[in-house]
Structures are given as C-alpha cells and as structure tokens.
Design a protein around this motif. Structure first.
Motif, PDB file in Angstrom:
ATOM      1  N   MET A 141       0.811  -1.213   0.000  1.00 16.19           N
ATOM      2  CA  MET A 141       0.000   0.000   0.000  1.00 16.19           C
ATOM      3  C   MET A 141       0.850   1.271   0.000  1.00 16.19           C
ATOM      4  SD  MET A 141      -2.956  -1.253   2.672  1.00 16.19           S
ATOM      5  CE  MET A 141      -3.653   0.391   2.816  1.00 16.19           C
ATOM      6  N   LYS A 142       2.104   1.157   0.397  1.00 10.76           N
ATOM      7  CA  LYS A 142       3.003   2.322   0.369  1.00 10.76           C
ATOM      8  C   LYS A 142       3.507   2.628  -1.037  1.00 10.76           C
ATOM      9  CE  LYS A 142       6.037   0.535   3.179  1.00 10.76           C
ATOM     10  NZ  LYS A 142       5.401  -0.787   3.271  1.00 10.76           N
ATOM     11  N   ASP A 143       3.328   1.674  -1.947  1.00 18.13           N
ATOM     12  CA  ASP A 143       3.814   1.797  -3.317  1.00 18.13           C
ATOM     13  C   ASP A 143       2.628   2.132  -4.216  1.00 18.13           C
ATOM     14  OD1 ASP A 143       4.664   1.330  -5.944  1.00 18.13           O
ATOM     15  OD2 ASP A 143       6.053  -0.260  -5.363  1.00 18.13           O
ATOM     16  N   ALA A 144       2.465   3.405  -4.538  1.00 22.42           N
ATOM     17  CA  ALA A 144       1.298   3.841  -5.310  1.00 22.42           C
ATOM     18  C   ALA A 144       1.246   3.185  -6.681  1.00 22.42           C
ATOM     19  CB  ALA A 144       1.311   5.363  -5.451  1.00 22.42           C
ATOM     20  N   GLU A 145       2.405   3.019  -7.307  1.00 22.25           N
ATOM     21  CA  GLU A 145       2.438   2.417  -8.639  1.00 22.25           C
ATOM     22  C   GLU A 145       2.004   0.956  -8.586  1.00 22.25           C
ATOM     23  OE1 GLU A 145       5.653   1.586 -12.274  1.00 22.25           O
ATOM     24  OE2 GLU A 145       6.185   2.917 -10.602  1.00 22.25           O
ATOM     25  N   GLN A 146       2.510   0.220  -7.594  1.00 23.17           N
ATOM     26  CA  GLN A 146       2.128  -1.189  -7.486  1.00 23.17           C
ATOM     27  C   GLN A 146       0.653  -1.339  -7.109  1.00 23.17           C
ATOM     28  OE1 GLN A 146       3.473  -3.898  -4.195  1.00 23.17           O
ATOM     29  NE2 GLN A 146       4.588  -4.911  -5.850  1.00 23.17           N
ATOM     30  N   THR A 147       0.167  -0.460  -6.232  1.00 24.46           N
ATOM     31  CA  THR A 147      -1.242  -0.501  -5.850  1.00 24.46           C
ATOM     32  C   THR A 147      -2.134  -0.308  -7.074  1.00 24.46           C
ATOM     33  OG1 THR A 147      -0.749   0.332  -3.632  1.00 24.46           O
ATOM     34  CG2 THR A 147      -3.015   0.585  -4.427  1.00 24.46           C
ATOM     35  N   GLN A 148      -1.809   0.696  -7.887  1.00 24.86           N
ATOM     36  CA  GLN A 148      -2.605   0.937  -9.091  1.00 24.86           C
ATOM     37  C   GLN A 148      -2.503  -0.240 -10.050  1.00 24.86           C
ATOM     38  OE1 GLN A 148      -4.660   3.789  -9.548  1.00 24.86           O
ATOM     39  NE2 GLN A 148      -5.454   2.298 -11.026  1.00 24.86           N
ATOM     40  N   ALA A 149      -1.319  -0.843 -10.144  1.00 25.71           N
ATOM     41  CA  ALA A 149      -1.137  -2.004 -11.023  1.00 25.71           C
ATOM     42  C   ALA A 149      -2.028  -3.160 -10.589  1.00 25.71           C
ATOM     43  CB  ALA A 149       0.329  -2.434 -11.028  1.00 25.71           C
ATOM     44  N   ALA A 150      -2.198  -3.341  -9.281  1.00 23.18           N
ATOM     45  CA  ALA A 150      -3.041  -4.428  -8.783  1.00 23.18           C
ATOM     46  C   ALA A 150      -4.496  -4.225  -9.192  1.00 23.18           C
ATOM     47  CB  ALA A 150      -2.917  -4.516  -7.262  1.00 23.18           C
ATOM     48  N   TYR A 151      -5.003  -3.009  -9.013  1.00 22.85           N
ATOM     49  CA  TYR A 151      -6.389  -2.731  -9.417  1.00 22.85           C
ATOM     50  C   TYR A 151      -6.541  -2.852 -10.937  1.00 22.85           C
ATOM     51  CZ  TYR A 151      -7.798  -1.243  -4.758  1.00 22.85           C
ATOM     52  OH  TYR A 151      -8.113  -1.220  -3.418  1.00 22.85           O
ATOM     53  N   ASP A 152      -5.573  -2.353 -11.670  1.00 28.53           N
ATOM     54  CA  ASP A 152      -5.639  -2.424 -13.130  1.00 28.53           C
ATOM     55  C   ASP A 152      -5.607  -3.874 -13.611  1.00 28.53           C
ATOM     56  OD1 ASP A 152      -5.695   0.324 -13.198  1.00 28.53           O
ATOM     57  OD2 ASP A 152      -3.590   0.559 -13.778  1.00 28.53           O
TER      58      ASP A 152
END
Length: 529
Positions: free
Chosen positions: A443-454
């Motif tokens: 959750m601290k990694d905005a790019e990875q978080t967005q990648a998960a939802y995408d």
C-alpha cells in the motif's frame, strides 16, 4: 457537521437526516463524520482515494432501530450501505459503492438466539462472528461442529450473504442456511420460508415455505437487511482426519484436479478442499523478501525452491475426512488410490478422536475442525509487511484440469504483465472450483497498488470470454463484472432492476451493489449531481 455527503443532497438536507438518525440511536451507535466512520473504509484503499468514502456510520442495537433507520433513510433520501462485521476485505471491506453513503453496521446485533442440538442448527443475528458462535456452542455443551472460513473475525451471516464458504462438511454456507428475518426497504419485517407462519416450528429445519422461495434475493443483495438467520451445524464426528496433498510438478496439476473431481462428487472427500499454489502457501508463513528481492515477478527457479520445502509443492491441497473410525480409514485408502498414478503427488494424514481433540497447532487443521482462527491473516504481508493489501479476483469454474489450466495461465500472465506475483487459492466444492487470485500489493507503493487494481479489471473480460465469471467482486469493478452476465441482453440485470424498483423505489439500500442501481442512479452522471 458533515465532511462529505451524497452528491444529490445539500449539506442542510444531509445534516437534517443525520440528526434524525441520531434521535433513534445511543451515542455508541452514532458516528456522524467520515473521521468517526474511518474504520468502515476499505482497509486496502490508498489513503487519498475518495471514491468509496462513507460519510457516517450507524450501529443500531435492535431490529426496531434498524427499521427506524431505514424509514428515516427513505424520508431523507440518504443511501445506506449495510455490513455485518464489515470484514469483506479484498472486496472493499465495509466501504460503500457510492461515496457519501452512510454505513449501517450491524455488529451490535450480536445474539446467538438458539442452539438446537437435536436438529443441529443455530439461530443468530448478523453481528455474531464465527468466534462468537463457536464459543456459544462450547458453552452450551452441544456435541456440534460448525463451519468457519480461514479468518474467524467475520460475521456468519455476512459471510453467508456474500456467498462465502468454510471448510467442514457444512462449508457451503448458502446451502446450509435455513430461514431469514429481513428488514425490507420500506422498514417492514419479513420472515422467509416456514417463518412466514407465526409460531411455525420448522423455520430453521425446512428451507422452503408456501410459494416462491425468497432467501436467494437477499444474498449479495440490496433488497433487504438480514437481521436473523438459521444456520445448520453438523454432529460432532467420531473421528477427524485432516490430510495434505502436495503436487511436485506444475505439469501434474491438471491431472490432480481431474483425479479430485470424482472424490468430491461421490462425497469421499466431504468438505471444501483448499488448493494453494507455492507462492500463496509461502505467503502464509513468510514474506516475499525471504525468497526474492527482485522487482519483477518471482521467477520459476525461486518458486521451485519454495516448492522443495518440506510439506510444500508447486500446489498444496488441504482437505479432511470425518466420520466413523473404520469408514474414514477406507476413505483414506480410496483417496490414496485415486492419486497413485501421479508420480509427483505425496499425501499425508493425521487422525484424531473428535471428542478429545488435542490443542491443534496447525491453523489449517483448526479451521477444518470448525475452530475459528485469525492465524492465516499473514498473506497480505507478502509485499508490504504490515502495510500490505490485497484484492480478490474470484472466478468460478468446473472441477476439470483443462479449465483450471486455462484460467491459471490467463491469470498468471495478466498479473505478471503488471509486475505482480501469481498467488492463488482454489476452493473445491462438489462440482465447482472457485479460483481466488490473491492480488497482493504494498500500500506504500502507489504504482504497485494501481497495477493491482488495473490487473484485476484487465482480467474480467478475458475470463468471461473463456466462460469464467466472478462470483464476488471488489467495489472498483463490480459494474464491469455485472456487465459480463449478458445472456438475453442482460436479462438477469433487468429482473434485478425490476425487483429493485418495486421493493426500493427510493433506492436507499446499497445502491450499486453487485452492479444493481436504482432507477434514479442508473445514469452514472446522476451519481455526482
């Protein structure tokens, strides 16, 4: 007072409604701001996301208070989003589909009303957790076992109403529900099945009543609020024999699934086996950094190293046998024979006297004995440690090796294309497999978080084209999942919307849940006016 609100209400209108809610609740049940209602946000949503932010939370302590709140919501046109314990983590938690909704949380309706040992059932309220029901059974002295999911902190009713499962022979929770009490969208009270007759003695033992059965329309539903439910339990067996099966080679996995199918259909394995891949199994006890520091998806060489650890494999299945001593010994032999032709499979068992269970150290063995636990809540820590999150991408398929291999390959490819590891847990039940991709992120990694939802959204349409639909979905892509159920020009949606408009003309109960919108909000633009 209000920091956010439904878009179609003025601040004055909304605060007038909040004041009306306050008048029917005590201080413990009234949380009038997003800050006060913060625990009902999606626990895995980035802190700056506002899409699913609740405006307030209400916690009634009686059915009468629930009825009063629903009537007031109609009067003031305030949308309510109902939760029981609010532990629907991975799918949005207790957060509402539309920002500004008021969370109606039922934790304080937490009575175990009845435990009937003769007919093996309980009658409970929505705030009853799996821990609570277990404690009540133990206190009663009844020789009964219940079903629990991997995490026992959730509501029994909430889990059932969202088509959840557990891992004893009564683990198909929808199939083992019998009789509901429901507050309808106008505030009136309904009892389903035999409960429609006052004083009927068969409410918790006979599912059907006189006329069409109604229970199903209140599951994954915005048509009513379940305030009581009958739950079938199982008599304590003579013996309990949990088993472990490991598959050493990835290429043997489809054959393993095909060998499992007849054991499930014939009832030789009577519970709901859970089948994990190596990454998922490792995430239950370790973090990713213990195996691999790379930013890219975990390579097969590392996965093989995980699979070589004692008790693991490329895939691992936990399951259990229950019953009389000699019978389960014979069932064990049948299970071993069914998989004997697959060279990379190993099977082991433990056998217990169910009346004198020891303190089971393995949480998997506890869960399959109907003993609640939260010990398996480690998996979200795979990437982010204590700040790890996950989304469940949960598809349904037949118990066939070819379908399992097709879906496995699709999901792994899509996740790895977004730089994410493929972690999967598959729940087998009779003729069905539920393939849950645990899409874990930091959750601290905005790019990875967005990648998960995408990644999850990118999977919905390709999976549907292959014949695999989600049985449950995160708030962020509920509408997209609902779009895939398109037979007859979305005939199912039209029926759902017809029922919604008839029972809830003001659209105040859970608008948007499962992609079902009330008439006034079917145009997405109307949700922001």
């Amino acid at each position: 007072m209000a920091e956010c609100k439904p878009a179609w209400l003025s601040a004055t209108q909304f605060e007038r409604g909040l004041a009306a809610f306050e008048a029917v609740l005590d201080a413990e049940g009234f949380h009038p701001t997003p800050t006060a209602a913060a625990e009902f946000r999606d626990p895995f949503a980035p802190s700056d996301w506002q899409d699913f932010l609740p405006s307030a939370a209400l916690q009634p302590n009686s059915v009468e208070q629930v009825q009063a709140i629903v009537r007031l919501a109609n009067e003031h046109k305030i949308p309510l989003w109902t939760s029981s314990q609010g532990r629907n983590n991975g799918y949005g938690g207790a957060a509402p589909r539309i920002a500004g909704s008021v969370v109606l949380n039922l934790r304080r309706l937490n009575r175990v009303i009845d435990i009937d040992e003769e007919s093996a059932f309980a009658l409970i309220e929505p705030g009853v957790r799996f821990f609570d029901l277990y404690d009540a059974i133990q206190t009663s002295g009844a020789k009964l076992w219940m079903s629990v999911p991997d995490l026992g902190w959730g509501s029994v009713i909430g889990n059932t109403c969202d088509h959840g499962v557990g891992y004893t022979p009564t683990g198909d929770h929808v199939a083992h529900q019998c009789g509901m009490e429901v507050v309808l969208p106008d505030g009136s009270l309904l009892r389903t099945g035999m409960g429609a007759m006052q004083g009927n003695k068969a409410w918790q033992v006979h599912k059907r009543g006189f006329g069409p059965s109604l229970d199903g329309i209140f599951m994954q539903s915005s048509l009513g609020i379940v305030t009581k439910m009958g739950v079938w339990l199982m008599p304590r067996p003579e013996c309990y024999m949990p088993g472990w099966l490991t598959v050493g080679k990835e290429e043997d996995f489809p054959a393993m699934i095909d060998a499992l199918r007849p054991l499930l259909i014939e009832g030789v394995i009577p519970n709901q086996p859970m089948i994990y891949n190596a990454v998922c199994a490792a995430s239950a006890v370790t973090e990713r950094k213990d195996w691999y520091e790379g930013k890219d998806p975990m390579p097969d060489t590392v996965i093989d190293r995980i699979a070589e650890q004692p008790g693991l494999g490329r895939w691992v299945m936990r399951f259990a046998l229950y019953g009389r001593d000699g019978i389960i010994d014979r069932q064990r032999e049948i299970v071993e024979q069914a998989f004997a032709h697959i060279s990379s499979i190993a099977i082991s068992f433990n056998k217990y006297d169910a009346a004198n269970l020891p303190e089971l150290e393995n949480p998997h063995e506890r869960v399959q004995a109907g003993i609640p636990s939260n010990d398996l809540n480690q998996m979200t820590k795979w990437y982010g440690g204590e700040e790890g999150g996950h989304i469940g991408f949960s598809s349904v398929l037949p118990v066939t090796g070819r379908d399992m291999a097709t879906l496995r390959d699709l999901v792994r490819a899509k996740l790895e294309a977004k730089g994410l590891d493929y972690s999967a847990a598959c729940i087998a039940s009779g003729r069905t497999l539920i393939h849950v991709a645990l899409v874990v992120f930091d959750m601290k990694d905005a790019e990875q978080t967005q990648a998960a939802y995408d990644a999850c959204k990118a999977l919905v349409e390709p999976a549907a084209k292959l014949g695999f639909g989600e049985y449950r979905a995160h708030l962020d892509f509920m509408d997209l999942v609902a779009d895939q159920y398109d037979f007859g020009g979305h005939a199912s949606r039209r029926v759902h919307e017809t029922l919604k408009d008839a029972l809830d003309p003001n659209g105040i109960l859970a608008p948007g849940k499962q992609g079902i919108w009330p008439a006034a909000l079917r145009d997405p633009a109307a949700r922001n006016k």
